[in-house]
Scaffold this motif. Sequence first.
Motif, PDB file in Angstrom:
ATOM      1  N   TRP A  10       1.281  -1.079   0.000  1.00  0.00           N
ATOM      2  CA  TRP A  10       0.131  -0.176   0.443  1.00  0.00           C
ATOM      3  C   TRP A  10       0.984   0.919  -0.290  1.00  0.00           C
ATOM      4  N   SER A  51      -9.911   0.378   0.381  1.00  0.00           N
ATOM      5  CA  SER A  51      -8.604   1.383   0.666  1.00  0.00           C
ATOM      6  C   SER A  51      -9.619   2.382   0.428  1.00  0.00           C
ATOM      7  N   ARG A  77      -4.536   9.864  -0.376  1.00  0.00           N
ATOM      8  CA  ARG A  77      -4.597   8.606  -1.346  1.00  0.00           C
ATOM      9  C   ARG A  77      -4.201   7.616  -1.018  1.00  0.00           C
ATOM     10  N   VAL A  78      -5.055   6.530  -0.967  1.00  0.00           N
ATOM     11  CA  VAL A  78      -4.323   5.053  -0.562  1.00  0.00           C
ATOM     12  C   VAL A  78      -4.354   4.323  -1.578  1.00  0.00           C
ATOM     13  N   TRP A  79      -3.759   4.056  -2.319  1.00  0.00           N
ATOM     14  CA  TRP A  79      -3.125   3.443  -3.416  1.00  0.00           C
ATOM     15  C   TRP A  79      -2.809   1.734  -2.419  1.00  0.00           C
ATOM     16  N   GLU A  80      -3.642   0.779  -3.585  1.00  0.00           N
ATOM     17  CA  GLU A  80      -3.983  -0.759  -3.169  1.00  0.00           C
ATOM     18  C   GLU A  80      -2.758  -1.056  -4.077  1.00  0.00           C
ATOM     19  N   CYS A  82      -4.265   1.950  -9.078  1.00  0.00           N
ATOM     20  CA  CYS A  82      -5.391   2.280  -8.601  1.00  0.00           C
ATOM     21  C   CYS A  82      -5.787   2.802  -7.042  1.00  0.00           C
ATOM     22  N   TYR A  83      -6.627   3.427  -7.170  1.00  0.00           N
ATOM     23  CA  TYR A  83      -5.959   4.529  -5.400  1.00  0.00           C
ATOM     24  C   TYR A  83      -7.539   5.013  -5.304  1.00  0.00           C
ATOM     25  N   GLU A 136      -9.626   8.218  -3.302  1.00  0.00           N
ATOM     26  CA  GLU A 136      -8.970   9.502  -2.939  1.00  0.00           C
ATOM     27  C   GLU A 136     -10.148   9.928  -2.170  1.00  0.00           C
TER      28      GLU A 136
END
Length: 137
Positions: A32, A93, A121-124, A128-129, A131
Motif C-alpha cells: 500500500w 482503500s 490517497r490510498v494506493w492499493e 489504483c487508489y 482519494e
Amino acid sequence: MQIRLYKEVSFDASHRLLHYRGKCHNLHGHRWKVEIWITGRTDDQTNILVDYNEIKQAVNKYDHQIILNQDDPMVPRIEEFHPVIKTPGDPTSELLAELIRDSIESAYAPSGRDIRVETIRVWESPSCYAELTHEDR
C-alpha cells in the motif's frame, strides 16, 4: 502561518473484502502507498504544522498486519495466531483513507489548531487508489 505539507508512506498488509464477490474476497496482501496533504496553521513556537514522524506512525500501524472487517468470521481464528486490525466495514482503500485521515486529525484536535487532511490517497496497487478530499465530508 498557514501552510500545506505532503507526506508519502508505504506499508505492507493483507486484507480481504468480506462482502465482495470476486478475487478480493480471499485473504491477500498489498504494498500500500499513502499520500497525504495537510493544511493548517503552524505552531507558534516551533513553526511546525505536523510532525512528519507522527504521520508515518499513523500509517505504519497497518504495516505487516492483517486488516479485516470486525464482523469477518476469520477474525477469531486468525487472532489465535496473529493480531488483527479490525475495521468497521470491509477494509477497502476507501475505508483506510477515512480511518487514517481521522486518526491524524484527532491526534491534533486537542492542540486547538485547525489542522486538516485536505487530500489523502490510498494506493492499493500501482494503478489504483482511493482519494478523499476535505470537501468529501
